[in-house]
Design an enzyme around this catalytic site. Structure first.
Site, PDB file in Angstrom:
ATOM      1  N   TYR A 251       0.927  -1.171  -0.043  1.00 19.28           N
ATOM      2  CA  TYR A 251      -0.093   0.086   0.080  1.00 19.28           C
ATOM      3  C   TYR A 251       0.683   1.112   0.200  1.00 19.28           C
ATOM      4  O   TYR A 251       0.604   2.216  -0.747  1.00 19.28           O
ATOM      5  CB  TYR A 251      -0.982  -0.049   1.402  1.00 19.28           C
ATOM      6  CG  TYR A 251      -1.930   0.887   1.404  1.00 19.28           C
ATOM      7  CD1 TYR A 251      -3.066   1.250   0.454  1.00 19.28           C
ATOM      8  CD2 TYR A 251      -1.707   2.128   2.481  1.00 19.28           C
ATOM      9  CE1 TYR A 251      -3.943   2.236   0.900  1.00 19.28           C
ATOM     10  CE2 TYR A 251      -2.700   3.113   2.476  1.00 19.28           C
ATOM     11  CZ  TYR A 251      -3.610   3.065   1.635  1.00 19.28           C
ATOM     12  OH  TYR A 251      -4.506   3.991   1.754  1.00 19.28           O
TER      13      TYR A 251
ATOM     14  N   LYS B 115       1.434   3.982  -3.208  1.00 16.77           N
ATOM     15  CA  LYS B 115       0.945   5.357  -3.012  1.00 16.77           C
ATOM     16  C   LYS B 115       2.172   6.274  -3.175  1.00 16.77           C
ATOM     17  O   LYS B 115       2.020   7.409  -3.746  1.00 16.77           O
ATOM     18  CB  LYS B 115       0.163   5.622  -1.559  1.00 16.77           C
ATOM     19  CG  LYS B 115      -0.940   4.823  -1.543  1.00 16.77           C
ATOM     20  CD  LYS B 115      -2.079   5.579  -2.163  1.00 16.77           C
ATOM     21  CE  LYS B 115      -3.641   5.090  -1.920  1.00 16.77           C
ATOM     22  NZ  LYS B 115      -4.544   5.335  -2.702  1.00 16.77           N
TER      23      LYS B 115
ATOM     24  N   ASN C 195      -6.482   9.024   8.877  1.00 21.88           N
ATOM     25  CA  ASN C 195      -7.479   8.201   9.236  1.00 21.88           C
ATOM     26  C   ASN C 195      -8.973   9.021   9.270  1.00 21.88           C
ATOM     27  O   ASN C 195      -9.111  10.156   9.992  1.00 21.88           O
ATOM     28  CB  ASN C 195      -7.302   7.865  10.815  1.00 21.88           C
ATOM     29  CG  ASN C 195      -5.863   7.023  10.790  1.00 21.88           C
ATOM     30  OD1 ASN C 195      -4.850   7.258  10.495  1.00 21.88           O
ATOM     31  ND2 ASN C 195      -6.218   5.734  11.072  1.00 21.88           N
TER      32      ASN C 195
ATOM     33  N   VAL D  68     -11.753   2.020  14.137  1.00 18.16           N
ATOM     34  CA  VAL D  68     -13.217   2.698  14.189  1.00 18.16           C
ATOM     35  C   VAL D  68     -14.168   1.704  14.291  1.00 18.16           C
ATOM     36  O   VAL D  68     -14.963   1.643  15.167  1.00 18.16           O
ATOM     37  CB  VAL D  68     -13.326   4.046  13.309  1.00 18.16           C
ATOM     38  CG1 VAL D  68     -14.522   4.614  13.542  1.00 18.16           C
ATOM     39  CG2 VAL D  68     -12.131   4.913  13.556  1.00 18.16           C
TER      40      VAL D  68
ATOM     41  N   ASN E 105     -14.043  -1.456  14.344  1.00 19.82           N
ATOM     42  CA  ASN E 105     -13.789  -2.483  15.120  1.00 19.82           C
ATOM     43  C   ASN E 105     -14.251  -2.177  16.373  1.00 19.82           C
ATOM     44  O   ASN E 105     -15.153  -2.959  17.252  1.00 19.82           O
ATOM     45  CB  ASN E 105     -12.270  -2.991  15.258  1.00 19.82           C
ATOM     46  CG  ASN E 105     -12.003  -4.054  14.741  1.00 19.82           C
ATOM     47  OD1 ASN E 105     -12.513  -4.617  13.753  1.00 19.82           O
ATOM     48  ND2 ASN E 105     -10.736  -4.595  15.131  1.00 19.82           N
TER      49      ASN E 105
ATOM     50  N   THR F 146      -0.770   6.201  18.741  1.00 16.25           N
ATOM     51  CA  THR F 146      -1.782   7.229  18.482  1.00 16.25           C
ATOM     52  C   THR F 146      -2.147   7.429  17.137  1.00 16.25           C
ATOM     53  O   THR F 146      -1.517   7.031  16.277  1.00 16.25           O
ATOM     54  CB  THR F 146      -1.349   8.734  18.944  1.00 16.25           C
ATOM     55  OG1 THR F 146      -0.334   9.128  17.927  1.00 16.25           O
ATOM     56  CG2 THR F 146      -0.775   8.706  20.185  1.00 16.25           C
ATOM     57  N   ARG F 147      -3.329   7.884  16.743  1.00 16.61           N
ATOM     58  CA  ARG F 147      -4.159   8.392  15.478  1.00 16.61           C
ATOM     59  C   ARG F 147      -4.861   9.781  15.800  1.00 16.61           C
ATOM     60  O   ARG F 147      -5.086  10.084  16.910  1.00 16.61           O
ATOM     61  CB  ARG F 147      -5.031   7.337  14.822  1.00 16.61           C
ATOM     62  CG  ARG F 147      -4.254   5.836  14.716  1.00 16.61           C
ATOM     63  CD  ARG F 147      -3.378   6.124  13.692  1.00 16.61           C
ATOM     64  NE  ARG F 147      -2.792   4.670  13.320  1.00 16.61           N
ATOM     65  CZ  ARG F 147      -1.786   4.013  13.576  1.00 16.61           C
ATOM     66  NH1 ARG F 147      -1.119   4.622  14.757  1.00 16.61           N
ATOM     67  NH2 ARG F 147      -1.439   2.998  13.144  1.00 16.61           N
TER      68      ARG F 147
ATOM     69  N   PRO G 242       2.148   2.198  12.732  1.00 19.90           N
ATOM     70  CA  PRO G 242       2.729   3.506  12.963  1.00 19.90           C
ATOM     71  C   PRO G 242       2.624   3.722  14.515  1.00 19.90           C
ATOM     72  O   PRO G 242       1.378   3.600  15.094  1.00 19.90           O
ATOM     73  CB  PRO G 242       2.379   4.678  12.387  1.00 19.90           C
ATOM     74  CG  PRO G 242       1.929   3.680  11.048  1.00 19.90           C
ATOM     75  CD  PRO G 242       1.440   2.445  11.331  1.00 19.90           C
TER      76      PRO G 242
ATOM     77  N   ARG H  66       0.737   9.122  15.059  1.00 24.77           N
ATOM     78  CA  ARG H  66       0.283  10.014  13.906  1.00 24.77           C
ATOM     79  C   ARG H  66      -0.595  11.172  13.839  1.00 24.77           C
ATOM     80  O   ARG H  66      -1.490  10.954  14.552  1.00 24.77           O
ATOM     81  CB  ARG H  66      -0.614   8.800  12.981  1.00 24.77           C
ATOM     82  CG  ARG H  66      -0.785   9.400  11.342  1.00 24.77           C
ATOM     83  CD  ARG H  66      -1.731   8.377  10.448  1.00 24.77           C
ATOM     84  NE  ARG H  66      -0.805   7.370  10.099  1.00 24.77           N
ATOM     85  CZ  ARG H  66      -1.218   6.263   9.992  1.00 24.77           C
ATOM     86  NH1 ARG H  66      -2.607   5.795   9.924  1.00 24.77           N
ATOM     87  NH2 ARG H  66      -0.716   4.907   9.172  1.00 24.77           N
TER      88      ARG H  66
END
Ligand code: NAD
Ligand code: UDP
Length: 319
Positions: free
Chosen positions: A150, A154, A179, A193, A195, A215-216, A279, A282
């Site tokens: 992925y 990109k 996200n 989210v 899940n 984190t996100r 990650p 983020r």
């Protein structure tokens, strides 16, 4: 404008179709349904300004009539190896959508002299060593890991887009999406989210991977679409981050979801499903989007989650 949107039957693509139609444009949606759903476009079946083409972007694309803009959103997008629509289970298709699909859609834009907008991603920053992530950061990406199909597709797509801009003078734009969540998100694609929300609705403990301190920064879909629309209408060529800079750990996020849904089952810490490569932090730096586009996310996490919970409840009932 008459606009081609690839990935139109997906979560973001279908919202983009709605927004462009609402603005009075004509939309040609294109999708092969590999991860998308017909239901996402069902409400447009009788809309005379909307046409649909079932096609794989990896193959040569022909769109009859004029086009003023091409938005390339077709690509599997979930990193979860336990989901049938996760890109670890669609590795070749993911690379082809990002590489061949970008080449073909850029060719369409060149042939039609159309504005081109590529859906890129925060994943091009990999497991970032710079925080928050600005567009000038080059990233920290494993070129052969599970996520690479992925991430590298990109990155190739961004490079090819800039090559078409520089060499063929195509009027290109690149959005780096962070996200995003909201109605029409896949309820079983394994992203955090859907899940957490589906687990909370079912009264189960939320599966927090690892220590949950990663984190996100979650952006509600309406805010994202606003930013993308502004970028499309602008004259910008260089990448622009669009997202919501409100950063949260997965532990904090789980607590918000449980409180909102009224779930008493708490959380269950479990092994990372996809470490290494997940990650650790983020967060978008959206200074460029603010300055160039006047973009500012408006929807709070609580409000956005409320709409998403309502949507996912109906999906669970239908499943
Ligand atoms: P999605 O899976 O809901 O939508 C992708 C759509 O593309 C699906 O309808 C799928 O059937 C279609 N598609 C995939 N390969 C195709 C092909 N070869 N030919 C034709 N259609 C094809 O995912 P999404 O979350 O809506 O993501 C859309 C785009 O936004 C993707 O390019 C993704 O990389 C990007 N993005 C999304 C997020 C996010 O948080 N949702 C974040 C960063 C980037
Ligand atoms: N995650 C989690 N529990 C889940 C699903 C995901 O703790 O049930 C974590 C995952 O490890 C990652 C974060 O949530 O750190 C976001 O994962 P997601 O699948 O939404 O996508 P990513 O942001 O990694 O592309």
């Amino acid at each position: 404008m008459r606009v081609l949107i690839t990935g139109a039957a997906g979560f973001l693509g279908s919202h983009l179709c709605d927004r462009l139609l609402k603005e009075g444009h004509q939309v040609v949606g294109l999708d092969n349904f590999i991860t998308g759903k017909r239901e996402n476009l069902a409400h447009l079946a009788t809309n005379e300004d909307f046409k649909f083409i079932r096609h794989d972007v990896s193959n040569y694309i022909f769109v009859p009539g004029e086009l003023d803009a091409v938005l390339h959103f077709a690509s599997p997008a979930s990193p979860n190896p336990n989901s049938a629509v996760g890109y670890p289970n669609l590795p070749i298709q993911t690379m082809k959508a990002g590489a061949l699909g970008t080449h073909n859609t850029l060719g369409v834009a060149l042939a039609h002299n159309a504005r081109y907008l590529l859906a890129s991603t925060s994943e091009i920053y990999g497991d970032p060593l710079e925080h928050p992530q600005t567009e000038s950061y080059w990233g920290n990406v494993d070129p052969i890991g599970e996520r690479s199909v992925y991430d590298e597709a990109k990155r190739f797509a961004e490079s090819l887009t800039m090559a078409y801009h520089r060499f063929h003078d195509v009027n290109t734009a690149i959005v780096r999406i962070f996200n995003t969540y909201g109605p029409r998100i896949h309820f079983d694609d394994g992203r955090v989210v859907p899940n957490f929300i589906t687990q909370a609705i079912r009264g189960e403990p939320l599966t927090v991977y690892g220590d949950g301190e990663q984190t996100r920064s979650f952006c509600y879909v309406d805010d994202l679409i606003e930013g993308i629309y502004r970028l499309l209408m602008s004259e910008e060529h260089f990448p622009v981050n669009i997202g919501n800079p409100a950063e949260t750990t997965m532990n904090e996020f789980a607590a918000v979801v449980n409180k909102l849904v009224g779930n008493q089952a708490g959380v269950k810490h479990q092994e990372w499903e996809r470490k290494p490569g997940d990650p650790q932090r983020r967060q978008p730096d959206i200074t460029r989007a603010r300055e160039l586009l006047g973009f500012e996310p408006k929807v709070s996490l609580e409000d956005g989650l409320r709409h998403t919970v309502e949507f996912l409840k109906t999906q669970i009932e239908l499943a």
